[in-house]
Enzyme design. Structure first.
Site, PDB file in Angstrom:
ATOM      1  N   ASP A  14       0.838  -1.198   0.000  1.00  0.00           N
ATOM      2  CA  ASP A  14       0.000   0.000   0.000  1.00  0.00           C
ATOM      3  C   ASP A  14       0.874   1.249   0.000  1.00  0.00           C
ATOM      4  O   ASP A  14       1.994   1.241   0.517  1.00  0.00           O
ATOM      5  CB  ASP A  14      -0.910  -0.011   1.247  1.00  0.00           C
ATOM      6  CG  ASP A  14      -2.147   0.860   1.063  1.00  0.00           C
ATOM      7  OD1 ASP A  14      -2.322   1.430  -0.030  1.00  0.00           O
ATOM      8  OD2 ASP A  14      -2.922   0.978   2.021  1.00  0.00           O
ATOM      9  N   HIS A  31       3.016   2.711  -8.910  1.00  0.00           N
ATOM     10  CA  HIS A  31       2.938   1.259  -9.120  1.00  0.00           C
ATOM     11  C   HIS A  31       4.218   0.759  -9.791  1.00  0.00           C
ATOM     12  O   HIS A  31       4.775  -0.271  -9.427  1.00  0.00           O
ATOM     13  CB  HIS A  31       1.728   0.894  -9.983  1.00  0.00           C
ATOM     14  CG  HIS A  31       0.416   1.286  -9.373  1.00  0.00           C
ATOM     15  ND1 HIS A  31       0.136   1.082  -8.042  1.00  0.00           N
ATOM     16  CD2 HIS A  31      -0.693   1.880  -9.909  1.00  0.00           C
ATOM     17  CE1 HIS A  31      -1.100   1.524  -7.790  1.00  0.00           C
ATOM     18  NE2 HIS A  31      -1.608   2.026  -8.905  1.00  0.00           N
ATOM     19  N   LEU A 127      10.248 -21.875  -2.201  1.00  0.00           N
ATOM     20  CA  LEU A 127       9.340 -20.849  -1.674  1.00  0.00           C
ATOM     21  C   LEU A 127       8.040 -20.894  -2.464  1.00  0.00           C
ATOM     22  O   LEU A 127       8.051 -20.979  -3.690  1.00  0.00           O
ATOM     23  CB  LEU A 127       9.968 -19.455  -1.846  1.00  0.00           C
ATOM     24  CG  LEU A 127       9.054 -18.271  -1.520  1.00  0.00           C
ATOM     25  CD1 LEU A 127       9.025 -18.009  -0.021  1.00  0.00           C
ATOM     26  CD2 LEU A 127       9.499 -17.012  -2.243  1.00  0.00           C
ATOM     27  N   ARG A 190      -5.403  -1.805   8.612  1.00  0.00           N
ATOM     28  CA  ARG A 190      -6.597  -2.581   8.268  1.00  0.00           C
ATOM     29  C   ARG A 190      -6.179  -3.833   7.516  1.00  0.00           C
ATOM     30  O   ARG A 190      -5.126  -3.849   6.879  1.00  0.00           O
ATOM     31  CB  ARG A 190      -7.489  -1.783   7.293  1.00  0.00           C
ATOM     32  CG  ARG A 190      -8.180  -0.598   7.829  1.00  0.00           C
ATOM     33  CD  ARG A 190      -9.133  -0.043   6.759  1.00  0.00           C
ATOM     34  NE  ARG A 190      -8.423   0.527   5.616  1.00  0.00           N
ATOM     35  CZ  ARG A 190      -7.901   1.746   5.589  1.00  0.00           C
ATOM     36  NH1 ARG A 190      -8.019   2.528   6.640  1.00  0.00           N
ATOM     37  NH2 ARG A 190      -7.290   2.192   4.515  1.00  0.00           N
ATOM     38  N   LEU A 191      -7.076  -4.841   7.532  1.00  0.00           N
ATOM     39  CA  LEU A 191      -6.815  -6.048   6.739  1.00  0.00           C
ATOM     40  C   LEU A 191      -7.421  -5.949   5.336  1.00  0.00           C
ATOM     41  O   LEU A 191      -7.006  -6.658   4.413  1.00  0.00           O
ATOM     42  CB  LEU A 191      -7.353  -7.295   7.442  1.00  0.00           C
ATOM     43  CG  LEU A 191      -6.494  -7.835   8.589  1.00  0.00           C
ATOM     44  CD1 LEU A 191      -7.154  -9.046   9.222  1.00  0.00           C
ATOM     45  CD2 LEU A 191      -5.091  -8.206   8.097  1.00  0.00           C
TER      46      LEU A 191
HETATM   47  C1  IPE Z   1      -1.143  -0.157  -3.472  1.00  0.00           C
HETATM   48  O1  IPE Z   1      -0.958   1.220  -3.468  1.00  0.00           O
HETATM   49  C2  IPE Z   1      -1.198  -0.709  -4.877  1.00  0.00           C
HETATM   50  C3  IPE Z   1      -2.160  -1.774  -5.132  1.00  0.00           C
HETATM   51  C4  IPE Z   1      -2.361  -2.796  -4.354  1.00  0.00           C
HETATM   52  C5  IPE Z   1      -2.941  -1.726  -6.373  1.00  0.00           C
HETATM   53  P1  IPE Z   1      -2.202   2.220  -3.627  1.00  0.00           P
HETATM   54  O2  IPE Z   1      -2.467   2.387  -5.085  1.00  0.00           O
HETATM   55  O3  IPE Z   1      -3.357   1.738  -2.822  1.00  0.00           O
HETATM   56  O4  IPE Z   1      -1.602   3.572  -3.049  1.00  0.00           O
HETATM   57  P2  IPE Z   1      -2.361   4.687  -2.177  1.00  0.00           P
HETATM   58  O5  IPE Z   1      -3.082   4.000  -1.049  1.00  0.00           O
HETATM   59  O6  IPE Z   1      -3.316   5.371  -3.095  1.00  0.00           O
HETATM   60  O7  IPE Z   1      -1.266   5.588  -1.696  1.00  0.00           O
HETATM   61 MG    MG Z   2      -4.074   2.178  -0.928  1.00  0.00          MG
END
Ligand code: IPE
Ligand code: MG
Length: 240
Positions: A14, A31, A127, A190-191
């Site tokens: 995240d 990403h 793994l 959070r989960l």
């Molecule tokens: C996590 O980062 C990427 C995915 C699991 C798709 P986010 O895209 O949720 O980044 P924030 O929460 O907006 O910063």
């Molecule tokens: Mg996010």
């Protein structure tokens, strides 16, 4: 006394969007920057001797993001497996998928690439790398319940024999052991519908580090923190 490393670690990636926003970049740049973190923690997981490593790459809720971002994430997954899939083979990692790959919204190319990589790594044993892709834990549990119901209706199992073991045997990746440690980056606690069944007794570790900045040293810190905790599984304190 040395405590064993966690057998199964799950990671909720995240903070990619915030990482990009902090740099004035579009969300997808976050990403893309997260790729290095994925590869580095994978090395870290191998070094630490973790047996099962589950990465939450795309949730059933992520479809609600903009069409552009969804398309990027799909293509990105395809690309990543194309460019780095052979490393999984070399490292002795076996790819598993939790989540619904039959969803028509998933491009055929992505589905094929995942299947290909799964086949290519099927004999690896060092793994188990699980990608949670189009994954939601409630959905996984509901799907298992539906299979159980069908098995009961067909007389393959008696209603009285429906128990935790019977349900767990019908989850997305039935061989997956319970999660010992769940890590979430970016300061969220959070989960978010991740491994709800398997995380019943998991230790939870939350860090402020945004996913693109996360690396194997951070993973090692999370594991060390886990090893300092006392896991009781509902029992009373054991002297040690
Ligand atoms: C996590 O980062 C990427 C995915 C699991 C798709 P986010 O895209 O949720 O980044 P924030 O929460 O907006 O910063
Ligand atoms: Mg996010």
């Amino acid at each position: 006394m040395s405590v064993a490393p966690p057998r199964h670690v799950g990671v909720i990636l995240d903070g990619n969007g915030r990482w990009a926003a902090q740099r004035g970049l579009p969300r997808v740049a976050g990403h893309a920057a997260g790729e290095a973190a994925v590869l580095d923690v994978l090395e870290g997981a191998l070094e630490a001797g973790i047996e099962w490593f589950t990465l939450f790459l795309f949730s059933t809720e992520n479809w609600q993001r903009s069409a552009d971002e969804v398309a990027f994430l799909m293509k990105f997954c395809d690309d990543l497996l194309l460019r780095r899939g052979h490393e999984l083979v070399e490292r002795g990692a076996r790819l598993h998928v939790a989540g619904d790959l039959s969803d028509p919204r998933i491009p055929d190319s992505v589905r094929r690439r995942i299947e290909e990589t799964r086949a290519l790594t099927a004999h690896n044993t060092r793994l188990n790398l699980v990608i949670a892709f189009n994954y939601g834990a409630r959905r996984e549990i509901a799907d298992a319940a539906r299979v159980l119901a069908a098995d009961v209706a067909a007389g393959r199992i008696q209603p009285g024999d429906v128990d935790e073991t019977a349900l767990a045997a019908r989850l997305g990746v039935p061989e997956m052991p319970d999660a010992d440690l769940i890590i979430r980056t970016s300061g969220e606690s959070r989960l978010s519908n991740f491994l709800l069944w398997q995380a019943a007794y998991a230790e939870l570790y939350f860090t402020e580090v945004l996913w693109p900045d996360f690396n194997r040293t951070h993973l090692a810190e999370a594991i060390a923190d886990y090893q300092r905790r006392e896991r009781r599984f509902g029992r009373v304190r054991e002297s040690r």
